[in-house]
Design an enzyme around this catalytic site. Structure first.
Site, mmCIF file in Angstrom:
data_model
loop_
_atom_site.group_PDB
_atom_site.id
_atom_site.type_symbol
_atom_site.label_atom_id
_atom_site.label_comp_id
_atom_site.label_asym_id
_atom_site.label_seq_id
_atom_site.Cartn_x
_atom_site.Cartn_y
_atom_site.Cartn_z
ATOM 1 N N HIS A 192 0.735 -1.323 0.110
ATOM 2 C CA HIS A 192 0.000 0.111 0.079
ATOM 3 C C HIS A 192 0.938 1.203 0.165
ATOM 4 O O HIS A 192 0.479 2.253 -0.437
ATOM 5 C CB HIS A 192 -0.778 -0.062 1.365
ATOM 6 C CG HIS A 192 -1.616 -1.384 1.313
ATOM 7 N ND1 HIS A 192 -1.596 -2.193 2.517
ATOM 8 C CD2 HIS A 192 -2.308 -2.026 0.350
ATOM 9 C CE1 HIS A 192 -2.338 -3.160 2.084
ATOM 10 N NE2 HIS A 192 -2.460 -3.183 1.166
ATOM 11 N N ARG A 299 -10.323 3.222 -3.674
ATOM 12 C CA ARG A 299 -10.153 1.789 -2.724
ATOM 13 C C ARG A 299 -10.702 2.319 -1.239
ATOM 14 O O ARG A 299 -9.731 2.815 -0.576
ATOM 15 C CB ARG A 299 -8.757 1.521 -2.772
ATOM 16 C CG ARG A 299 -8.029 1.327 -4.045
ATOM 17 C CD ARG A 299 -6.612 1.059 -3.814
ATOM 18 N NE ARG A 299 -5.821 0.360 -4.895
ATOM 19 C CZ ARG A 299 -5.190 0.939 -5.665
ATOM 20 N NH1 ARG A 299 -4.780 1.986 -5.587
ATOM 21 N NH2 ARG A 299 -4.683 0.225 -6.910
ATOM 22 N N ARG A 335 -15.308 1.740 -5.141
ATOM 23 C CA ARG A 335 -15.356 0.293 -4.833
ATOM 24 C C ARG A 335 -15.431 -0.013 -3.480
ATOM 25 O O ARG A 335 -14.890 0.469 -2.444
ATOM 26 C CB ARG A 335 -13.718 -0.493 -5.178
ATOM 27 C CG ARG A 335 -13.723 -1.808 -4.734
ATOM 28 C CD ARG A 335 -12.570 -2.416 -5.255
ATOM 29 N NE ARG A 335 -11.436 -2.191 -4.385
ATOM 30 C CZ ARG A 335 -10.124 -2.382 -4.694
ATOM 31 N NH1 ARG A 335 -9.850 -3.095 -5.768
ATOM 32 N NH2 ARG A 335 -9.214 -1.953 -3.751
ATOM 33 N N GLU A 434 -11.680 -9.990 -11.514
ATOM 34 C CA GLU A 434 -10.280 -10.246 -10.849
ATOM 35 C C GLU A 434 -9.855 -11.806 -10.593
ATOM 36 O O GLU A 434 -8.876 -12.051 -10.220
ATOM 37 C CB GLU A 434 -10.318 -9.613 -9.361
ATOM 38 C CG GLU A 434 -10.534 -8.295 -9.419
ATOM 39 C CD GLU A 434 -10.642 -7.700 -7.807
ATOM 40 O OE1 GLU A 434 -9.518 -7.280 -7.404
ATOM 41 O OE2 GLU A 434 -11.637 -7.737 -7.446
ATOM 42 N N ASN A 457 -4.267 -6.777 -11.059
ATOM 43 C CA ASN A 457 -3.159 -7.400 -9.838
ATOM 44 C C ASN A 457 -3.548 -8.706 -9.435
ATOM 45 O O ASN A 457 -2.919 -9.587 -9.428
ATOM 46 C CB ASN A 457 -3.295 -6.274 -8.808
ATOM 47 C CG ASN A 457 -2.578 -5.094 -9.151
ATOM 48 O OD1 ASN A 457 -2.391 -4.817 -10.170
ATOM 49 N ND2 ASN A 457 -2.334 -4.094 -8.172
ATOM 50 N N ASP A 458 -4.819 -8.971 -8.938
ATOM 51 C CA ASP A 458 -5.504 -10.044 -8.631
ATOM 52 C C ASP A 458 -5.733 -11.004 -9.948
ATOM 53 O O ASP A 458 -5.482 -12.177 -9.765
ATOM 54 C CB ASP A 458 -6.722 -9.743 -7.958
ATOM 55 C CG ASP A 458 -6.522 -9.623 -6.538
ATOM 56 O OD1 ASP A 458 -5.462 -9.789 -5.975
ATOM 57 O OD2 ASP A 458 -7.503 -8.901 -5.779
ATOM 58 N N ARG A 468 2.189 -12.506 -5.572
ATOM 59 C CA ARG A 468 3.100 -11.259 -5.859
ATOM 60 C C ARG A 468 4.061 -10.764 -4.807
ATOM 61 O O ARG A 468 5.133 -10.222 -4.964
ATOM 62 C CB ARG A 468 2.381 -10.259 -6.536
ATOM 63 C CG ARG A 468 1.501 -9.757 -5.469
ATOM 64 C CD ARG A 468 0.454 -8.875 -6.101
ATOM 65 N NE ARG A 468 -0.569 -8.432 -4.936
ATOM 66 C CZ ARG A 468 -1.562 -7.809 -4.947
ATOM 67 N NH1 ARG A 468 -2.034 -7.442 -6.478
ATOM 68 N NH2 ARG A 468 -2.620 -7.283 -4.174
ATOM 69 N N CYS A 505 -8.290 -1.528 -14.207
ATOM 70 C CA CYS A 505 -7.773 -0.488 -13.095
ATOM 71 C C CYS A 505 -6.704 -1.051 -12.368
ATOM 72 O O CYS A 505 -6.433 -0.648 -11.268
ATOM 73 C CB CYS A 505 -8.941 -0.104 -12.490
ATOM 74 S SG CYS A 505 -9.596 -1.755 -11.393
#
Lengths: 579, 94
Positions: A192, A299, A335, A434, A457-458, A468, A505
């Site tokens: 993060h 987020r 989200r 995802e 990412n997911d 990752r 995204c």
């Protein structure tokens, strides 16, 4: 002039003085000195004792006015303790004999001193230990030069060196207007800390291992976030190189800044929407300044990860409203909270899981914790009157999850209507793609939602079965794997056939290597860290859709990720030299 | 041994509930520092410098602990008298 390598997570090069933040959790790093430095460290130590004593004295006077004599007495004790020649002498001995740095010597002495209390049987020893910890903190505070609080004031811009930084800490540091960049011991490219640094456009390097042990407050650092390199106390040659790079980067940035008001439009007239990703409402103006035409990913879990505990419905409403108003009718995709996995809420009840990423996270958590999910939905629905608010559900992997989430949303709307709240009845509902499951069944999901957004990412980690954050397999994690690219193609096609907008995204959206491919695939919306927007725009404005489509087709014919990357690198270099 | 005594010691019991925590230590050290005599405070086999807050803190003295105050120097008599009164009065605390 030692040079340290870490993971550059936010590009840019800066030079400036370091401030090492000593967090309470981090032990003072073991640091030894050269014999010649002994007098210097002794001087620092004596000065720290002296200034800590003076500072406490001032606070004691202040406290006796505000809080009576009791607290003043405690401070009085601290003052007297610091005036005692004995501790000073013992710490000096550690510096002299063991060649410890002043800070490390203080922490070693204090640790031993505290241990003596812990060996005592009396229940009151805890209190004494606390007093002593306070003294230690004072001394280390003096030795580290400055603290977080003092960053709020006026002063020269600095590079923050810390073991780790929390999202709210970074935001607070950024608000001080004195943050040139930061470097941390821990963290990975998708931590993060990294995500927020990129969002704010602050050069940053994470995962340096032990930068807090190697750099001291007051050292000059060159932080090269683009290459992930830190130089401690650079020599003249290094400084000169830095100056040249800085000038070059400034020119590039100036060119990009000119693009702000222009569309992200290909040479043959296709327009792509470039949106920003945010964690906090304060980031909206920064996104607009970079040329974002809206927020494609708010987020919200970061609101929940503050130390103060989960926000109330009212606090969330204020946050969503602030973001919506700052956007002035530009889209705001909120989200719902994506907790679990590597994002744990403080104070939440978490059963340890063997496979957190395959466990109770994201929408699954929300659906099992309606007492948290419902207030969030209420806050979002209520904020809908303040702008173009849209709701997006993360990690949907089966159609039933979407139906359940929409069911709760409808319940909440009914409630709000009965309670007399104003809101838009037709708030668009989107699904994040995802998981491979969602990508494969995108057609069914598209029937029941208004938009889809691919969270790369997911999607990558679930498709390739690679964590990752595990450095032993992290090199297998890549957006360029043909399997990932084909899943994205499948989702884009569903969107085109069903007339449901599709966006991307994840970090892939902001990676210049993939811009041409994504545009060529037909994606009309990309949402990314604000600092990546000018670069993406520049690339889009340099290509034609015909070329991009050709590139997209070609890429999908490759068998390995290496071919994909080599080809995309060459194509991107043609329009953007410096990647 | 006819010269004025240069060493005096006296035993005293700590009466206050919380024992020798920061504030009593502060009181004791402040008072002890007013005398020229050296002051040692002993509990069984441990002895600490009565003028050093750092060392005094290490004295594990709770309610009922018997401490021996030892003073050496010209004003030792006065020092021990005043210091033991401070302790037996509970350092002015509950």
């Amino acid at each position: 002039m030692p040079l340290m390598r870490g993971i550059g997570v936010s590009s840019g090069v800066v030079l400036g003085p370091a401030i090492v933040l000593e967090t309470e959790e981090t032990r003072v790093p073991r640091r030894t000195i050269q014999r010649a430095q002994i007098p210097h460290e002794m001087g620092l130590l004596a000065k720290a004792f002296e200034s800590a004593r003076i500072a406490i004295g001032q606070e004691r006077v202040e406290f006796s006015h505000r809080a009576g004599t009791e607290l003043a007495d405690i401070f009085g004790f601290h003052e007297r303790w610091l005036a005692d020649p004995k501790p000073l002498k013992e710490i000096e001995q550690l510096i002299d004999e063991k060649l410890y740095s002043a800070a490390y010597a203080v922490s070693v002495f204090m640790r031993r001193y505290r241990r003596r209390f812990q060996e005592m049987a009396s229940p009151f020893l805890q209190e004494r230990a606390k007093d002593v910890v306070d003294i230690e903190r004072r001394l280390l505070h003096e030795l580290s030069g400055e603290s977080r609080d003092e960053l709020q004031g006026e002063g020269d811009p600095v590079i923050i060196v810390a073991h780790d930084l929390t999202p709210s800490q970074i935001v607070a540091l950024d608000k001080s207007k004195r943050l040139l960049g930061f470097v941390t011991d821990v963290g990975g490219p998708t931590s993060h800390t990294a995500i927020i640094a990129a969002g704010l456009g602050i050069p940053a390097i994470v995962g340096l291992g032990n930068i807090t042990a190697n750099a001291s407050s007051g050292d000059t650092l060159i932080l090269d976030g683009t290459h992930g390199v830190v130089v401690i106390n650079p020599d003249t040659t290094q400084k000169k190189e830095y100056a040249e790079r800085a000038v070059h980067l400034q020119e590039v940035r100036a060119n990009l800044a000119e693009l702000r008001e222009m569309f992200a439009e290909t040479k043959d007239g296709y327009i792509v929407q470039l949106l920003g990703n945010i964690e906090f409402p304060d980031e909206v103006p920064g996104c607009i300044a970079q040329g974002a035409t809206g927020i494609g990913l708010f987020r919200t879990e970061f609101l929940f990860m503050q130390d103060s505990g989960p926000p109330s419905e009212e606090q969330q409403y204020e946050a969503y409203k602030t973001a919506a108003e700052a956007l002035a009718d530009r889209p705001l995709v909120i989200r719902t909270m994506d907790v679990g996995g590597d994002k744990l809420m403080p104070g939440g009840t978490w059963e340890p899981e063997k496979n957190p990423f395959l466990g109770l996270r994201s929408i699954r958590y929300s659906l099992q914790h309606l007492s948290i999910f419902r207030p969030q939905l209420r806050a979002i629905v209520r904020a809908s009157v303040h702008g173009d608010v849209r709701i997006m559900f993360p990690l949907i992997s089966r159609i039933m999850e979407l139906r359940q989430a929409k069911f709760v949303l409808n319940l909440v709307k009914e409630e709000l209507e009965e309670e007399g709240f104003d809101f838009k009845s037709d708030i668009p509902v989107g699904v994040m793609i995802e998981t491979p499951a969602a990508a494969i069944c995108a057609r069914e999901l598209a029937h029941e939602c208004n938009f889809m957004s691919i969270g790369t990412n997911d999607l990558i980690q679930y498709t390739l079965a690679v964590d990752r954050a595990n450095e032993r397999v992290a090199q297998l994690y890549t957006a360029a794997d043909p399997s990932v690219l084909r899943l994205i193609r499948a989702v884009v096609r569903v969107g085109q056939r069903q007339k449901v907008p599709v966006s991307v995204c994840g970090e892939m959206a902001g990676d210049p290597m993939f811009t041409i491919w994504l545009v060529g695939m037909g994606l009309q919306t990309l949402s990314m860290a604000a600092s990546n927007i000018p670069r993406a725009k520049k690339i889009i404005r340099s290509i034609t859709m015909t070329d991009a489509r050709r590139v997209a087709r070609r890429v999908l014919s490759f068998e390995t990720e290496r071919e994909v990357l080599n080809f995309l690198r060459d194509e991107t270099r043609k329009v953007w030299g410096d990647i | 041994m006819s010269s004025p005594s240069t060493r005096v010691e006296r035993e005293v019991t700590v009466p206050n509930k919380q024992g020798l925590h920061a504030r009593p230590v502060l009181r004791f050290v402040d008072l002890a520092s007013k005398f020229d005599s050296s002051i040692r405070v002993c509990k069984r086999d441990t002895a600490v410098d009565g003028k050093s807050p750092m060392e005094m803190m290490l004295l594990e003295a709770t309610q009922g602990t018997v401490l021996k105050i030892v003073a050496e120097g010209a004003d030792c008599e006065k020092a021990v008298t005043e210091l033991s009164r401070l302790v037996s009065d509970g350092f002015g605390e509950e």
